[in-house]
Motif scaffolding. Structure first.
Motif, PDB file in Angstrom:
ATOM      1  N   LEU A 102       3.323  -0.081   4.848  1.00  0.00           N
ATOM      2  CA  LEU A 102       4.512  -0.377   4.050  1.00  0.00           C
ATOM      3  C   LEU A 102       5.580  -0.965   4.962  1.00  0.00           C
ATOM      4  CD1 LEU A 102       4.893   2.666   1.653  1.00  0.00           C
ATOM      5  CD2 LEU A 102       3.365   0.709   1.508  1.00  0.00           C
ATOM      6  N   VAL A 135      -2.997  -0.493   4.922  1.00  0.00           N
ATOM      7  CA  VAL A 135      -1.782  -1.168   4.475  1.00  0.00           C
ATOM      8  C   VAL A 135      -0.580  -0.481   5.111  1.00  0.00           C
ATOM      9  CG1 VAL A 135      -0.294  -1.592   2.499  1.00  0.00           C
ATOM     10  CG2 VAL A 135      -2.765  -1.828   2.273  1.00  0.00           C
ATOM     11  N   HIS A 138      -3.898   1.190  -1.681  1.00  0.00           N
ATOM     12  CA  HIS A 138      -3.206   2.305  -1.039  1.00  0.00           C
ATOM     13  C   HIS A 138      -2.439   3.126  -2.076  1.00  0.00           C
ATOM     14  CE1 HIS A 138      -0.919   4.687   1.755  1.00  0.00           C
ATOM     15  NE2 HIS A 138       0.215   4.178   1.330  1.00  0.00           N
ATOM     16  N   LEU A 139      -1.723   2.427  -2.956  1.00  0.00           N
ATOM     17  CA  LEU A 139      -0.912   3.155  -3.940  1.00  0.00           C
ATOM     18  C   LEU A 139      -1.789   3.931  -4.915  1.00  0.00           C
ATOM     19  CD1 LEU A 139       1.929   0.559  -4.587  1.00  0.00           C
ATOM     20  CD2 LEU A 139       2.047   2.698  -3.320  1.00  0.00           C
ATOM     21  N   ASN A 196       6.784   5.711   6.108  1.00  0.00           N
ATOM     22  CA  ASN A 196       5.430   5.520   5.601  1.00  0.00           C
ATOM     23  C   ASN A 196       4.781   6.851   5.262  1.00  0.00           C
ATOM     24  OD1 ASN A 196       3.601   2.857   5.653  1.00  0.00           O
ATOM     25  ND2 ASN A 196       5.403   2.537   6.927  1.00  0.00           N
ATOM     26  N   ASP A 223       9.995  -2.490  -1.124  1.00  0.00           N
ATOM     27  CA  ASP A 223       9.339  -3.219  -0.053  1.00  0.00           C
ATOM     28  C   ASP A 223       9.466  -4.729  -0.205  1.00  0.00           C
ATOM     29  OD1 ASP A 223       8.612  -0.630   0.727  1.00  0.00           O
ATOM     30  OD2 ASP A 223       6.837  -1.409   1.729  1.00  0.00           O
ATOM     31  N   TRP A 270       1.867  -6.404  -4.591  1.00  0.00           N
ATOM     32  CA  TRP A 270       0.931  -5.524  -5.324  1.00  0.00           C
ATOM     33  C   TRP A 270      -0.503  -5.798  -4.882  1.00  0.00           C
ATOM     34  CZ3 TRP A 270      -0.054  -1.256  -7.458  1.00  0.00           C
ATOM     35  CH2 TRP A 270      -0.970  -1.073  -8.488  1.00  0.00           C
ATOM     36  N   THR A 305       5.303   3.503  -8.327  1.00  0.00           N
ATOM     37  CA  THR A 305       4.746   2.233  -7.876  1.00  0.00           C
ATOM     38  C   THR A 305       5.788   1.123  -7.964  1.00  0.00           C
ATOM     39  OG1 THR A 305       2.519   2.871  -8.524  1.00  0.00           O
ATOM     40  CG2 THR A 305       2.955   0.515  -8.366  1.00  0.00           C
ATOM     41  N   GLU A 355      -1.439  -6.667  -2.068  1.00  0.00           N
ATOM     42  CA  GLU A 355      -1.620  -6.030  -0.768  1.00  0.00           C
ATOM     43  C   GLU A 355      -1.642  -4.499  -0.870  1.00  0.00           C
ATOM     44  OE1 GLU A 355       1.314  -7.395   2.089  1.00  0.00           O
ATOM     45  OE2 GLU A 355       0.904  -5.671   3.360  1.00  0.00           O
ATOM     46  N   TYR A 356      -0.799  -3.941  -1.717  1.00  0.00           N
ATOM     47  CA  TYR A 356      -0.584  -2.485  -1.725  1.00  0.00           C
ATOM     48  C   TYR A 356      -1.467  -1.717  -2.710  1.00  0.00           C
ATOM     49  CZ  TYR A 356       3.809  -2.731   0.973  1.00  0.00           C
ATOM     50  OH  TYR A 356       4.756  -2.901   1.943  1.00  0.00           O
ATOM     51  N   THR A 359       8.435   1.592  -5.289  1.00  0.00           N
ATOM     52  CA  THR A 359       7.881   1.247  -3.975  1.00  0.00           C
ATOM     53  C   THR A 359       7.865  -0.264  -3.770  1.00  0.00           C
ATOM     54  OG1 THR A 359       6.442   3.182  -3.995  1.00  0.00           O
ATOM     55  CG2 THR A 359       5.848   1.414  -2.480  1.00  0.00           C
ATOM     56  N   LEU A 360       7.345  -0.969  -4.769  1.00  0.00           N
ATOM     57  CA  LEU A 360       7.190  -2.415  -4.618  1.00  0.00           C
ATOM     58  C   LEU A 360       8.551  -3.110  -4.578  1.00  0.00           C
ATOM     59  CD1 LEU A 360       4.120  -2.883  -6.936  1.00  0.00           C
ATOM     60  CD2 LEU A 360       4.169  -3.096  -4.455  1.00  0.00           C
TER      61      LEU A 360
END
Ligand SMILES: Nc1ncnc2c1ncn2[C@@H]1O[C@H](COP(=O)(O)OP(=O)(O)OP(=O)(O)O)[C@@H](O)[C@H]1O
Ligand SMILES: [Mg+2]
Lengths: 235, 265
Positions: free
Chosen positions: B93, B91, A133-134, B100, A151, A127, A144, A129-130, A147-148
């Motif tokens: 993914l 970033v 962007h999210l 992505n 990943d 989170w 969200t 890191e992302y 996604t996390l």
């Protein structure tokens, strides 16, 4: 020593000819453990992600609690589940006590904190890191989380393995709520405990060997598969 | 995006009034006022640490000003959904290049049937088609930069913020991305970008914002700006001279032009 060697040979022989009792016990163990892991994952993944992402009152307390619950003593969980499921208990109507269902319930309670806690850690790292962007792409809460979790999939397999390891090794809780009933709730760990106390080292040893090999095998398989996938995803 | 006939950006104008941003009690953006209208590409320039990236984040709504207001004049609904941003450090993914791009379309709830053609178009236009199934994190830095642009552009935003979009690209790729930026602009997307490449600012932008130490010191049309900036710090900056000890915080204005009000006054 001679006895021990004999027992070992008998154990091998039982494994090789797929002794019916042995196979039944191993099958039930796997069914119970894997069900418990699956259910714990369904609860623990979103729970861990929620603890990582969302600010709510009592979040710190919940995090500490989940971490503390990782170390729950199985016999205590067994006892509590026993009381809950016993005929006089609040969930007595389900008639689960001394069934594989009760064993799964107890193991879910033992494993969910492990999976949730490890999930929280992985998701939180990702989170950080992302997040921008999210937020920039307008991802909603559910999106969200999904996604996390996806990943973080490689770290999450570690959480699953930790959960499986605990479930497979655990004897106290399943003994109490399952009752170690032959052909019904007898699993590898409870059978080993019983056979050793009866003095039948062969079956106990055979089961012990299988338990070890299974643990090793599951971990090795996951490691190899994950390693290759992870390399491809460069995660 | 291929259709140049698209209506011009509708959430503009963007109005910042007296915007300040502090972190840990330290003022990082100071009393910033400006209006970005529909129209030309804007380049935000200024030395490292001037606050260019923070400025873009404030505009995009990723951070909230600690004082003042950021207002989208033409936005009735959630304006973040009409914008996209390419970060200075994009970033990636932990998925393939295609995944992505598809991910951002899914985030905006674009129907599945519409995704494939849009993905294909941006892959083609950014030259990433041959990396489609490769893991995004194994791309080279420049390729990642292109993917970040593709991923933002596929959203067909009204406004696109680009934070140093060519910082790690080779000259050919830089040229190519500049062409791409121009064609995105021609498609009706309003572009606000930062860059340290003054040649690039000259080539792409018709409007310049010069920032220094959290302040917007000059807001000019590009041509007169590069001809001769009004602010002497800006002048020193484009001449490549060191700034930090020679001048005060704001520099001095040499001549006033009617076109843009000086935001520091
Ligand atoms: N969260 C934060 N906490 C403290 N300081 C911050 C924070 N974010 C940014 N800063 C500081 O604010 C200043 C402006 O940062 P910003 O990233 O906007 O610079 P920039 O103009 O984009 O520089 P560059 O050209 O190097 O990208 C920097 O000095 C940075 O250290
Ligand atoms: Mg920056």
């Amino acid at each position: 020593m001679h006895d021990f060697g004999n027992a070992f040979l008998t154990a091998l022989e039982m494994i090789v000819r797929l002794d019916a009792d042995l196979v039944e016990i191993v099958g039930l163990s796997l069914a119970v453990n894997l069900s418990a892991v699956a259910i714990s994952a369904v609860i623990g993944f979103p729970l861990g992600a929620a603890l990582a992402l969302f600010r709510f009152p009592g979040r710190t307390f919940a995090t500490v609690l989940v971490n503390a619950l990782m170390g729950l003593p199985p016999v205590v969980v067994g006892l509590v589940v026993y009381i809950m499921l016993s005929r006089a208990g609040p969930f007595g109507v389900f008639n689960l006590l001394f069934t594989p269902g009760a064993m799964i319930v107890a193991q879910v309670i033992l494993i969910t904190p492990i999976i949730a806690s490890l999930t929280r850690q992985s998701v939180e790292d990702l989170w950080i890191e992302y997040e921008e962007h999210l937020r920039s792409i307008g991802a909603g809460r559910r999106f969200t989380v999904m996604t996390l979790l996806w990943d973080a999939r490689f770290s999450l397999t570690t959480a699953l393995l930790a959960g499986f390891g605990r479930a497979a090794a655990e004897v106290g809780a399943v003994m109490i709520v399952g009752g170690n009933i032959d052909h019904v709730t007898r699993v590898m760990t409870t059978a080993i405990a019983l056979e050793v106390s009866k003095g039948d080292l062969a079956l106990a040893l055979g089961l012990g060997l299988i338990l070890l090999v299974l643990s090793l095998g599951v971990n090795a398989a996951v490691y190899l598969v994950r390693g290759r996938a992870r390399y491809r995803a460069a995660a | 995006m291929a259709d140049g006939s698209r209506e011009p950006a509708t959430i503009l104008p963007l109005e910042l009034r007296g915007v300040g941003f502090e972190a840990g009690g330290i003022p990082l953006i100071k009393d910033l006022t400006c209006t970005l209208e529909r129209g030309p590409i804007t380049a935000v320039i200024g030395p490292n640490g001037a606050g260019k990236s923070l400025f873009l984040r404030l505009c995009h709504g990723l951070i909230q000003p600690t004082s003042g207001t950021v207002h989208w004049g033409g936005a009735p609904d959630n304006p973040v959904n009409r914008q996209a941003m390419v970060f200075q450090r994009p970033v990636m993914l932990r998925r393939s290049v295609v995944a992505n791009i598809e991910h951002v379309l899914a985030a905006r709830k674009i129907p599945r049937s519409e995704r494939a053609p849009r993905i294909e178009e941006v892959l083609e236009r950014t030259g990433l088609a041959r990396f489609a199934t490769q893991s995004a994190r194994t791309l080279s830095f420049g390729e990642q930069q292109k993917l970040a642009i593709a991923r933002a552009w596929v959203l067909k935003p009204d406004v696109l913020f680009l934070d140093e979009p060519t910082a790690s690209l080779d000259p050919a790729a830089t040229h190519w991305i500049e062409e791409l930026v121009l064609s995105i602009h021609d498609g009706g997307t309003r572009i606000v970008m930062t860059t340290h490449d003054l040649g690039q600012a000259r080539r792409l932008a018709r409007e310049i914002l010069f920032m220094f130490r959290g302040r917007l010191l000059e807001h000019s049309e590009a041509e007169p700006f590069f001809d001769k900036p009004r602010n002497d710090l800006a002048e020193a900056y484009i001449a490549g001279e060191p700034l930090w000890w020679r001048h005060g915080e704001t520099g001095t204005l040499k001549r006033q032009k009617p076109k843009f009000r000086n935001p520091t006054r």
